[in-house]
Write an enzyme that holds these catalytic residues in place. Structure first.
Site, PDB file in Angstrom:
ATOM      1  N   LYS A 126       0.918  -1.196   0.054  1.00 18.86           N
ATOM      2  CA  LYS A 126      -0.096  -0.065   0.003  1.00 18.86           C
ATOM      3  C   LYS A 126       0.868   1.349  -0.011  1.00 18.86           C
ATOM      4  O   LYS A 126       2.138   1.069   0.498  1.00 18.86           O
ATOM      5  CB  LYS A 126      -0.868  -0.004   1.422  1.00 18.86           C
ATOM      6  CG  LYS A 126      -2.284   0.815   1.185  1.00 18.86           C
ATOM      7  CD  LYS A 126      -3.213  -0.098   0.633  1.00 18.86           C
ATOM      8  CE  LYS A 126      -4.453   1.027   0.114  1.00 18.86           C
ATOM      9  NZ  LYS A 126      -5.674   0.323  -0.382  1.00 18.86           N
ATOM     10  N   ASP A 166      -6.969   4.322  -4.623  1.00 18.01           N
ATOM     11  CA  ASP A 166      -7.553   4.369  -3.425  1.00 18.01           C
ATOM     12  C   ASP A 166      -8.240   5.665  -3.065  1.00 18.01           C
ATOM     13  O   ASP A 166      -8.383   6.202  -3.957  1.00 18.01           O
ATOM     14  CB  ASP A 166      -6.617   3.974  -2.275  1.00 18.01           C
ATOM     15  CG  ASP A 166      -7.069   3.285  -0.828  1.00 18.01           C
ATOM     16  OD1 ASP A 166      -7.766   2.288  -0.660  1.00 18.01           O
ATOM     17  OD2 ASP A 166      -7.233   4.157   0.128  1.00 18.01           O
TER      18      ASP A 166
END
Ligand code: NDP
Length: 447
Positions: A126, A166
């Site tokens: 991430k 995201d």
């Protein structure tokens, strides 16, 4: 058992004492996975979970860029490469002022389990930045994305690490990031997912997280002989995940009552139908407006400032905004109002205490790492299509997505059943995700 879990968590706390979100995510996994490890001799002496909570690599870097006034701005960029045991690192990029190492480590840790659950060969990662896209011009967004990629490109690649979107990172941002990667590497390759349809993107990828969440909830409802038909559904958020979750709910015959953003929520008692949802998509994706502007076109709706929508009476709740947006008191109100199913579209939107309320009431509850895995799974399908230099039809991708969500649901049933028959989807998802990664780590030795 309790002492094993406590000893483990104390060690993780000592090393990560300033990272509350990361500790929250680890605690949830440890409480369900350690009892499983203890019962299985193959894991003895391997310290698998301790190795899994330490990122393989955490990169932090400076992002300097020039705003429209000619002033120099400085942000912090990150990439957390958490675990590559079952495939290259894979996970989104978040651009939001709250981004820090704790939030990205929690997201990367969850991503490892989620990616494992999809059955596709993807490790977990991430990244992102504390950059705030709100109020920025397209040119500023472009300059920031280019500056961000001019450092990140060193650490990623189609066989190493494949970022996606995201919060704050959609097709526009992926385009700018991809453009700079391509320029610096002089190659057109599937290094990012969530790309536009004319340059390597997959059909259904924009819809996948929201659709997948609703497919998962549908599977849960089926275990009770129930469905979305005629149900009142409360959705939080109004971004990518919320929009397509709402769209699928409508297609399955449910009624969507709410949407929200960080300023509050709108409640439309008559239901947010297809036409109203199209208005929201235009408002959020093209005009980049606020959800309160819904009332300018639909004055019969209510805008409740500064609150989350959990006080609205419903049978199904889909939290699709952000972490810790649904707390213990909200969970109690949902149960009191007759909610029978909560399926997380966002990552870790329910606090630990809220989940305990759902489990105590024995309602259907799906953790994000299972129910929102459709997004990354379809990113995996985008990678496959890029490698094949081929494009599947909308229907083909949607069918694969449905199959994947159904298989994740089956894995949760396999590992999540309690003695009284109640399905603990948190336990099921954590153990099913763990087993595959642990097997690969053990096979590869101590690296
Ligand atoms: P978007 O940026 O498209 O939308 C985010 C939405 O959440 C916006 O409505 C935003 O409102 C709201 N929001 C953000 N922060 C807060 C906050 N602190 N309080 C209240 N509302 C907030 O993001 P996505 O829809 O892509 O992501 C939503 C969630 O889903 C995240 O948890 C993400 O990690 C998760 N997720 C996303 C996937 C994807 O494929 N996109 C895949 C799997 C999970 P505002 O505009 O006011 O900020």
């Amino acid at each position: 058992m309790k002492s094993n879990i406590e000893a483990f968590l104390n060690l993780v706390k000592e090393r990560n004492s300033h990272e509350p979100e990361f500790l929250q995510a680890v605690e949830e996994v440890a409480e369900t996975v350690i009892p499983y490890i203890v019962k299985h001799d193959i894991y003895y002496g391997k310290n698998i979970l301790l190795r899994m909570v330490e990122p393989e690599r955490l990169i932090s870097f400076r992002v300097s860029w020039v705003d429209d006034k000619g002033e120099i701005q400085v942000n912090r960029g990150y990439r957390v490469q958490m675990n590559s045991a079952i495939g290259p690192y894979k996970g989104g990029l978040r651009f939001h002022p709250t981004v820090n190492a704790s939030i990205l480590k929690f997201l990367a840790f969850e991503q490892v389990f989620k990616n494992s659950l999809t059955t596709l060969p993807m490790g977990g990662g991430k990244g992102g930045s504390d950059f705030d896209p709100k109020g920025k011009s397209d040119n500023e967004i472009m300059r920031f994305c280019h500056a961000f990629m001019s450092e990140l490109f060193r650490y990623i690649g189609p066989n190493t690490d494949i970022p996606a979107g995201d919060i704050g990172v959609g097709t526009r941002e992926i385009g700018f990031l991809f453009g700079m990667y391509k320029k610096l590497n002089n190659e057109f390759t599937g290094v990012l997912t969530g790309k536009g349809m004319s340059w390597g993107g997959s059909l259904i990828r924009p819809e996948a997280t929201g659709y997948g969440n609703v497919y998962f909830a549908e599977k849960m409802l089926e275990t009770k002989g129930d469905s979305f038909k005629g149900k009142n559904v409360v959705v939080s958020g109004s971004g990518n995940v919320a929009q397509y979750a709402a769209e699928k709910v409508l297609q399955l015959g449910g009624k969507v009552l709410t949407l929200s953003d960080s300023s509050g929520y709108i409640y439309d008692e008559a239901g947010i139908d297809e036409k109203k949802l199209a208005f929201v998509m235009e408002l959020k994706n093209v005009k980049r407006g606020r959800i309160s502007e819904y009332l300018e076109s639909y004055p019969n709706a209510k805008f409740v400032k500064g609150k989350t929508p959990w006080e609205v009476k419903c049978e199904i709740a889909l939290p699709c905004a952000t972490q810790n947006e649904l707390q213990e008191d909200d969970a109690k109100v949902l149960i009191k109002n007759g909610c029978i199913c909560v399926s997380e579209g966002a990552n870790m939107p329910s606090t630990k205490e809220a989940i305990a309320v759902f489990h105590k009431a024995k309602i259907l509850f799906a953790p994000g790492k299972a129910s929102n895995a459709g997004g990354v799974a379809t990113s995996g399908l985008e990678m496959t299509q890029n490698s094949l230099r081929y494009k599947w039809t909308r229907e083909e991708v949607d069918n694969k997505l449905k199959d994947i969500m159904s298989n994740i649901h089956k894995s949760c049933l396999e590992y999540g059943k309690d003695d009284d028959g109640y399905i603990d989807y948190v336990k099921g998802a954590n153990i099913a995700g763990f087993v595959k990664v642990a097997e690969a780590m053990m096979a590869q030795g101590v690296v």
